[in-house]
Design a protein around this motif. Sequence first.
Motif, PDB file in Angstrom:
ATOM      1  N   GLU A   1       0.822  -1.214   0.000  1.00  0.00           N
ATOM      2  CA  GLU A   1       0.000   0.000   0.000  1.00  0.00           C
ATOM      3  C   GLU A   1       0.856   1.265   0.000  1.00  0.00           C
ATOM      4  O   GLU A   1       0.521   2.239  -0.660  1.00  0.00           O
ATOM      5  CB  GLU A   1      -0.963   0.014   1.183  1.00  0.00           C
ATOM      6  CG  GLU A   1      -2.087  -0.979   1.058  1.00  0.00           C
ATOM      7  CD  GLU A   1      -2.926  -0.761  -0.174  1.00  0.00           C
ATOM      8  OE1 GLU A   1      -3.352   0.378  -0.449  1.00  0.00           O
ATOM      9  OE2 GLU A   1      -3.170  -1.753  -0.892  1.00  0.00           O
ATOM     10  N   MET A   2       1.941   1.254   0.742  1.00  0.00           N
ATOM     11  CA  MET A   2       2.843   2.411   0.769  1.00  0.00           C
ATOM     12  C   MET A   2       3.460   2.650  -0.615  1.00  0.00           C
ATOM     13  O   MET A   2       3.586   3.779  -1.053  1.00  0.00           O
ATOM     14  CB  MET A   2       3.940   2.233   1.818  1.00  0.00           C
ATOM     15  CG  MET A   2       3.446   2.288   3.245  1.00  0.00           C
ATOM     16  SD  MET A   2       2.695   3.860   3.692  1.00  0.00           S
ATOM     17  CE  MET A   2       4.121   4.911   3.714  1.00  0.00           C
ATOM     18  N   GLU A   3       3.827   1.566  -1.281  1.00  0.00           N
ATOM     19  CA  GLU A   3       4.386   1.689  -2.631  1.00  0.00           C
ATOM     20  C   GLU A   3       3.350   2.256  -3.599  1.00  0.00           C
ATOM     21  O   GLU A   3       3.692   3.065  -4.464  1.00  0.00           O
ATOM     22  CB  GLU A   3       4.903   0.340  -3.111  1.00  0.00           C
ATOM     23  CG  GLU A   3       6.171  -0.107  -2.393  1.00  0.00           C
ATOM     24  CD  GLU A   3       6.591  -1.528  -2.720  1.00  0.00           C
ATOM     25  OE1 GLU A   3       5.907  -2.206  -3.541  1.00  0.00           O
ATOM     26  OE2 GLU A   3       7.598  -1.979  -2.148  1.00  0.00           O
ATOM     27  N   LYS A   4       2.110   1.842  -3.473  1.00  0.00           N
ATOM     28  CA  LYS A   4       1.035   2.364  -4.327  1.00  0.00           C
ATOM     29  C   LYS A   4       0.848   3.860  -4.121  1.00  0.00           C
ATOM     30  O   LYS A   4       0.641   4.608  -5.080  1.00  0.00           O
ATOM     31  CB  LYS A   4      -0.278   1.656  -4.053  1.00  0.00           C
ATOM     32  CG  LYS A   4      -0.383   0.267  -4.611  1.00  0.00           C
ATOM     33  CD  LYS A   4      -1.745  -0.316  -4.292  1.00  0.00           C
ATOM     34  CE  LYS A   4      -1.860  -1.748  -4.743  1.00  0.00           C
ATOM     35  NZ  LYS A   4      -3.174  -2.323  -4.366  1.00  0.00           N
ATOM     36  N   GLU A   5       0.903   4.292  -2.858  1.00  0.00           N
ATOM     37  CA  GLU A   5       0.717   5.709  -2.564  1.00  0.00           C
ATOM     38  C   GLU A   5       1.867   6.561  -3.075  1.00  0.00           C
ATOM     39  O   GLU A   5       1.676   7.707  -3.429  1.00  0.00           O
ATOM     40  CB  GLU A   5       0.575   5.928  -1.052  1.00  0.00           C
ATOM     41  CG  GLU A   5      -0.789   5.602  -0.544  1.00  0.00           C
ATOM     42  CD  GLU A   5      -1.012   6.116   0.866  1.00  0.00           C
ATOM     43  OE1 GLU A   5      -0.112   6.761   1.436  1.00  0.00           O
ATOM     44  OE2 GLU A   5      -2.107   5.850   1.397  1.00  0.00           O
ATOM     45  N   ASN A   6       3.060   5.997  -3.125  1.00  0.00           N
ATOM     46  CA  ASN A   6       4.240   6.749  -3.549  1.00  0.00           C
ATOM     47  C   ASN A   6       4.380   6.837  -5.066  1.00  0.00           C
ATOM     48  O   ASN A   6       5.235   7.549  -5.564  1.00  0.00           O
ATOM     49  CB  ASN A   6       5.505   6.176  -2.928  1.00  0.00           C
ATOM     50  CG  ASN A   6       5.561   6.405  -1.426  1.00  0.00           C
ATOM     51  OD1 ASN A   6       5.005   7.370  -0.922  1.00  0.00           O
ATOM     52  ND2 ASN A   6       6.212   5.509  -0.717  1.00  0.00           N
ATOM     53  N   GLU A   7       3.555   6.109  -5.789  1.00  0.00           N
ATOM     54  CA  GLU A   7       3.637   6.142  -7.262  1.00  0.00           C
ATOM     55  C   GLU A   7       2.973   7.365  -7.820  1.00  0.00           C
ATOM     56  O   GLU A   7       2.191   8.026  -7.279  1.00  0.00           O
ATOM     57  CB  GLU A   7       2.992   4.888  -7.853  1.00  0.00           C
ATOM     58  CG  GLU A   7       3.817   3.663  -7.612  1.00  0.00           C
ATOM     59  CD  GLU A   7       3.164   2.414  -8.202  1.00  0.00           C
ATOM     60  OE1 GLU A   7       2.032   2.501  -8.719  1.00  0.00           O
ATOM     61  OE2 GLU A   7       3.776   1.359  -8.115  1.00  0.00           O
TER      62      GLU A   7
END
Length: 68
Positions: free
Chosen positions: A62-68
């Motif tokens: 989820e953190m990776e998704k938000e940082n994209e």
Amino acid sequence: MKTLYDVQQLLKQFGVVVYLGKRLYDIEMMKIELEALYKSALIDKENYLIAEMILRREHQIEMEKENE
């Protein structure tokens, strides 16, 4: 136990249903609830560690998704 759904079902066995509206917040609240169950000796160490690992993985995704 392999998925976030499995962790939700584990928590549901103890009457814990988490829905805050945002998946990331849900995962963080599930971690808190899971830790409380473990500290209260309602779940064993093996299930706790497996569920914690699943939640960490989902949190990272989820953190990776938000940082994209």
